[in-house]
Write a protein that holds these residues in place. Structure first.
Motif, short mmCIF file in Angstrom:
data_model
loop_
_atom_site.label_atom_id
_atom_site.label_comp_id
_atom_site.label_asym_id
_atom_site.label_seq_id
_atom_site.Cartn_x
_atom_site.Cartn_y
_atom_site.Cartn_z
N TRP A 83 -4.10 -4.10 0.98
CA TRP A 83 -3.93 -2.68 1.21
C TRP A 83 -2.89 -2.08 -0.08
O TRP A 83 -2.72 -0.98 -0.11
N LYS A 84 -2.30 -2.96 -0.72
CA LYS A 84 -1.29 -2.49 -1.55
C LYS A 84 -1.51 -2.61 -2.99
O LYS A 84 -0.96 -2.35 -3.89
N ALA A 85 -3.02 -2.86 -3.21
CA ALA A 85 -3.55 -3.11 -4.39
C ALA A 85 -3.55 -1.55 -5.44
O ALA A 85 -3.52 -0.56 -4.33
N LYS A 86 -3.30 -1.66 -6.23
CA LYS A 86 -3.13 -0.09 -7.01
C LYS A 86 -4.40 0.60 -6.81
O LYS A 86 -4.25 1.98 -6.62
N ASN A 87 -5.39 0.01 -6.91
CA ASN A 87 -6.86 0.86 -6.54
C ASN A 87 -7.39 0.55 -5.31
O ASN A 87 -8.50 0.52 -5.21
N ALA A 88 -6.60 0.30 -4.30
CA ALA A 88 -7.08 -0.08 -2.98
C ALA A 88 -7.86 1.12 -2.43
O ALA A 88 -8.91 0.82 -1.75
N ALA A 89 -7.49 2.20 -2.38
CA ALA A 89 -8.32 3.27 -1.70
C ALA A 89 -9.77 3.40 -2.26
O ALA A 89 -10.69 3.59 -1.55
N GLU A 90 -9.89 3.45 -3.87
CA GLU A 90 -11.10 3.16 -4.39
C GLU A 90 -11.94 2.01 -3.87
O GLU A 90 -13.18 2.18 -3.55
N LEU A 91 -11.43 0.96 -3.85
CA LEU A 91 -11.93 -0.29 -3.61
C LEU A 91 -12.40 -0.36 -2.30
O LEU A 91 -13.51 -0.99 -1.68
N ASP A 92 -11.67 0.14 -1.19
CA ASP A 92 -11.72 0.11 0.31
C ASP A 92 -12.89 1.02 0.66
O ASP A 92 -13.18 0.86 1.79
N LYS A 93 -13.20 1.79 -0.05
CA LYS A 93 -14.71 2.73 0.24
C LYS A 93 -15.88 1.98 0.26
O LYS A 93 -17.10 2.21 0.84
N LEU A 94 -15.90 0.95 -0.42
CA LEU A 94 -17.09 -0.02 -0.90
C LEU A 94 -17.32 -1.21 0.12
O LEU A 94 -16.12 -1.78 0.27
N SER A 95 -18.49 -1.49 0.50
CA SER A 95 -18.78 -2.99 1.12
C SER A 95 -18.96 -3.70 -0.20
O SER A 95 -19.40 -3.35 -1.18
N PHE A 96 -19.04 -4.94 -0.02
CA PHE A 96 -19.46 -5.95 -0.92
C PHE A 96 -20.82 -5.79 -1.24
O PHE A 96 -21.15 -5.68 -2.47
N GLY A 97 -21.75 -5.47 -0.10
CA GLY A 97 -23.09 -5.08 -0.62
C GLY A 97 -23.22 -3.81 -1.52
O GLY A 97 -24.18 -3.56 -2.55
N ASP A 98 -22.34 -2.73 -1.32
CA ASP A 98 -22.38 -1.56 -2.29
C ASP A 98 -22.18 -2.13 -3.61
O ASP A 98 -22.76 -1.57 -4.54
N TRP A 99 -21.05 -2.81 -3.84
CA TRP A 99 -20.74 -3.10 -5.06
C TRP A 99 -21.81 -4.07 -5.79
O TRP A 99 -22.15 -3.89 -6.94
N LEU A 100 -22.69 -5.10 -5.11
CA LEU A 100 -23.56 -5.62 -5.73
C LEU A 100 -25.00 -4.90 -6.08
O LEU A 100 -25.31 -5.15 -7.03
N LEU A 101 -25.10 -3.85 -5.17
CA LEU A 101 -25.96 -2.59 -5.85
C LEU A 101 -25.62 -2.04 -6.89
O LEU A 101 -26.56 -1.91 -7.86
N GLN A 102 -24.42 -1.54 -7.04
CA GLN A 102 -23.77 -0.92 -8.53
C GLN A 102 -23.96 -2.10 -9.67
O GLN A 102 -24.35 -1.58 -10.71
N GLN A 103 -24.10 -3.28 -9.35
CA GLN A 103 -24.20 -4.28 -10.40
C GLN A 103 -25.49 -4.68 -10.73
O GLN A 103 -25.91 -5.25 -11.73
N GLY A 104 -26.61 -4.09 -9.86
CA GLY A 104 -27.91 -4.31 -10.47
C GLY A 104 -28.23 -5.86 -10.24
O GLY A 104 -29.22 -6.39 -10.86
N VAL A 105 -27.55 -6.51 -9.30
CA VAL A 105 -28.09 -7.97 -8.88
C VAL A 105 -29.43 -8.11 -8.77
O VAL A 105 -29.91 -7.43 -7.71
#
Length: 498
Positions: free
Chosen positions: A177-199
């Protein structure tokens, strides 16, 4: 070889040296020990009281027993370990297959970078051996069977893995939770991110199943921030997190993983109390804390709670815990109990055909099956992760269903196991809510800050609190070391003459 206990004189000297060290560290401002949290007012230095222990430890898994062992090695003999189950080991458990052979029903592997448990293994003189993976893996999809040599990896797209590794560099494992972009990353599930990558679907399957096996949640359930924190623990390497070769599944224990806890408990002797659940903790903000157990009241100056955060909800606290800590415990995910089955055969016959015993079943009840045979291959063992409720509750029916899947993979010899075992972690006892913790999106940035800080005399431990390898056996050991130091620091600060 187990070392003999030191004499009383040397033990007292050693204890004073540890306490002085811990006290100096605390005085220097090392707040990691949490000796005097802001939300509690700790009274004056502790006076010697009849029947009052220095430390009470709740939980005889790897974390609690490591903390107890460290206290004893430091010369502190005034402690007890309280375990609700009738055994030690927590989420490690050896199923006895006879003739000295066991199969691990819970955590079982270690690998590179997991130095805390590797050190403990050497100290306890427990031998290890490499996980078997030579040969081809079977992949089933309905009636379709294909084989592929994954070379000890978990499969998936290397380019995607590289992106994950790079993102993980900015997510500290100790406090995602102390990552600089934690708020942005924590909005996504791993599945959301995989969809964004077009896997593509094939790579997505392997990426998803690996994450589920490591962290307990399907990509849609698993927060991206949590997955990146786990990769960060593994040296910013998804391959190290998920693989057998050069990865966290590389090595097994001769005698099974529970042997570590059994050996530590043997060293501690009567200080470990089994079948002794803690029902209520009173006065955690006072000098002396009372723990109400099924075997009577225990009084202690410091309390180490080496439990999954969700299990803390089964203890009544008087006064109530601070709201942030309560919310963390109540919202902690408990949706990953996991179930492991075991088929035993006369020998690992699949190796004759160049197969490594691994099966991935797309859309079926077998997330993953694997060769769990002993190091001498005296019998063949296939263990499998299966979702709770995916196979019949009746052991005979479950055995037949899984044997048919193994026969499709390895041939008709798989229809004739000599033993079958089934261990559903969600049903074995009320003290195991789940195996691992699939933290969902949005959790860490809201509740993470309440995970580590002590509350009054209560010190939080357990693998979930580890700075590295949280959720793994190594994380449990690390958290136990830290909890022991926190307890020693607090005792030093509040003891006479220190």
């Amino acid at each position: 070889m187990i070392k003999k206990s030191p004499s009383d004189a040397s033990a007292n000297l050693q204890r004073r040296q540890w306490l002085k060290y811990a006290g100096a560290t605390a005085a220097a401002g090392s707040l990691v020990f949490g000796a005097k949290p802001a939300n509690a007012s700790i009274a004056a230095p502790a006076q010697k009281s009849e029947g009052v222990l220095d430390v009470a430890i709740i939980g005889a898994g790897l974390a609690g027993l490591t903390a107890a062992r460290d206290l004893q090695r430091a010369g502190c003999q005034s402690f007890v370990v309280l375990e609700a189950r009738n055994r030690v080991g927590g989420r490690t458990y050896n199923q006895d297959l006879g003739h000295g052979v066991v199969s691990e029903a819970g955590g079982q592997w270690i690998g590179p970078g997991q130095t805390a448990i590797a050190d403990l293994t050497r100290e306890l003189e427990v031998e290890t051996f490499p996980t078997f993976y030579a040969g081809k893996t079977v992949i089933l999809a309905g009636d379709v069977r294909v084989t592929q040599d994954l070379h000890g990896t978990s499969g998936g797209d290397d380019a995607i893995a590289a992106k994950l590794d790079e993102l993980a560099r900015g997510v500290p494992a100790a406090a995602p939770w102390k990552a600089k972009n934690a708020a942005e990353l924590d909005k996504l599930s791993f599945g959301d991110w995989l969809l964004q990558q077009g896997v593509n679907s094939e790579d997505g399957y392997f990426l998803g199943i690996a994450a589920k096996l490591s962290l307990g949640g399907a990509p849609a359930q698993l927060g991206l921030l949590q997955y990146l924190a786990a990769i960060n623990s593994a040296g910013n390497s998804r391959a190290r997190l998920e693989s057998i070769k050069d990865g966290a599944q590389e090595t097994r224990f001769v005698g099974g993983s529970q042997v570590l806890s059994i050996k530590m408990a043997d060293e501690l002797g009567s200080k470990v109390r089994l079948s002794c659940p803690v029902r209520k903790i009173t006065g955690w903000e006072r000098e002396i804390v009372e723990l109400n157990t099924d075997q009577g009241v225990v009084r202690a100056r410091q309390v180490v709670i080496a439990l999954n955060p969700a299990l803390c909800n089964q203890i009544a606290f008087d006064p109530p815990l601070p709201d942030g800590r309560v919310q963390l415990q109540q919202r902690w995910p408990t949706n990953a109990p996991m179930r492991k089955t075991v088929h035993v055969y006369d020998r690992p016959f699949w190796r004759d055909d160049g197969l490594n015993g691994q099966i991935f079943q797309v859309g079926g009840p077998v997330y993953m099956a694997y060769d769990n045979s002993p190091p001498d291959a005296s019998v063949g063992v296939i263990s499998a992760f299966v979702p709770p409720g995916s196979v019949p509750g009746d052991p005979k029916a479950a055995e037949r269903m899984l044997s048919a899947i193994y026969a499709q993979s390895f041939g008709d010899k798989a229809l004739r196991p000599t033993q079958f075992h089934d261990f559903d972690w969600g049903r074995v006892d009320p003290w195991t809510l789940q195996c691992i913790h699939p933290i969902p999106p949005g959790f860490w940035t809201k509740w993470g800050k309440f995970l580590h800080p002590s509350v009054g005399r209560l010190i939080w431990s357990g693998t979930e609190t580890a700075d590295l390898w949280a959720g793994a056996m190594d994380g449990a050991v690390r958290s136990g070391h830290r909890a022991a130091l926190q307890a020693l620091a607090a005792l030093a600060q509040h003891s006479e003459g220190v």
